[in-house]
Design an enzyme around this catalytic site. Structure first.
Site, PDB file in Angstrom:
ATOM      1  N   GLU A  61       0.822  -1.210   0.000  1.00 49.39           N
ATOM      2  CA  GLU A  61       0.000   0.000   0.000  1.00 49.39           C
ATOM      3  C   GLU A  61       0.859   1.263   0.000  1.00 49.39           C
ATOM      4  O   GLU A  61       0.540   2.248  -0.682  1.00 49.39           O
ATOM      5  CB  GLU A  61      -0.937  -0.004   1.217  1.00 49.39           C
ATOM      6  CG  GLU A  61      -1.957  -1.123   1.235  1.00 49.39           C
ATOM      7  CD  GLU A  61      -2.861  -1.092   0.016  1.00 49.39           C
ATOM      8  OE1 GLU A  61      -3.166   0.006  -0.476  1.00 49.39           O
ATOM      9  OE2 GLU A  61      -3.260  -2.174  -0.451  1.00 49.39           O
TER      10      GLU A  61
ATOM     11  N   ASP B  55       3.773  -4.133  -5.867  1.00 46.78           N
ATOM     12  CA  ASP B  55       4.392  -5.404  -5.473  1.00 46.78           C
ATOM     13  C   ASP B  55       5.914  -5.313  -5.568  1.00 46.78           C
ATOM     14  O   ASP B  55       6.638  -5.786  -4.676  1.00 46.78           O
ATOM     15  CB  ASP B  55       3.897  -6.543  -6.376  1.00 46.78           C
ATOM     16  CG  ASP B  55       2.473  -6.966  -6.057  1.00 46.78           C
ATOM     17  OD1 ASP B  55       1.979  -6.611  -4.973  1.00 46.78           O
ATOM     18  OD2 ASP B  55       1.854  -7.632  -6.904  1.00 46.78           O
TER      19      ASP B  55
END
Length: 209
Positions: free
Chosen positions: A108, A189
């Site tokens: 995040e 990611d």
């Protein structure tokens, strides 16, 4: 143009203000869910340590009672400028290890560091502005209502014709936005992986799936 409703530029301003307002969970979320500060312990230490390592200035960490509506695990951060907070669903805290939660938050934070939030917000506002402008044209023109057998322009007939004609456009823009979203997820990611969270993120994503 726009004989039957608020001028589109005023509506556009309202939408823009509302979307910025929605960033402030301290104002909106308490109306629907209870937020409590995360207790001191291993999880809070891990989150704070990663935020500092990644250069993410953290205001507060809260736990939200998301389990009262869903068993879904989730986490997000909110706020603009210096006031930012991380919000964890209680389902995430209860079912995931501190390492997995830290990896999810690394993902995040990656969105924030890569400026995905700002870019998505700007694109969304531009898209909304274009839609409102085109909608204003359709609602105010008799010819579009006449195409479906109504002599004079009416709000509901203009809205109907607009919905039909805009569907192919929305399908295309939806595909483009989906591609952008997938690229953003991949970059987030990669950000988590850069900070050594690959294995923990893989484990967390399997549980989330």
């Amino acid at each position: 143009l726009f004989k039957f409703m608020i001028p589109q530029y005023l509506l556009g301003i309202f939408v823009a203000v509302w979307r910025f307002f929605m960033f402030y969970s301290s104002l909106i979320v308490p109306l629907f869910n209870k937020q409590t500060p995360l207790e001191d312990g291993e999880l809070k230490e891990k989150i704070s340590a990663f935020a500092e390592k990644a250069g993410f200035k953290l205001d507060n960490i809260y736990v939200i009672d998301g389990s009262k509506r869903s068993s879904r695990a989730n986490a997000y951060f909110t706020g603009l400028g210096k006031k930012k907070r991380i919000v964890l669903f209680d389902t995430l805290v209860n079912d995931f290890t501190p390492d997995e939660i830290s990896a999810v938050l690394a993902h995040e934070i990656g969105h924030f560091k890569k400026k995905h939030i700002r870019k998505s917000l700007v694109l969304s506002l531009i898209n909304t502005g274009i839609i409102l402008y085109l909608f204003g044209l359709f609602v105010g023109e008799d010819i579009f209502s006449q195409a479906i057998g109504v002599e004079e322009a009416k709000f509901h007939t203009g809205a109907l014709v607009f919905a039909v004609l805009y569907t192919p456009v929305s399908t295309l823009t939806g595909m483009l936005m989906n591609k952008l979203s997938r690229n953003n997820e991949r970059e987030a990611d990669d950000f988590a992986a850069y900070y050594g969270e690959s294995e923990n993120l893989i484990s967390a994503l399997k549980k989330l799936a």
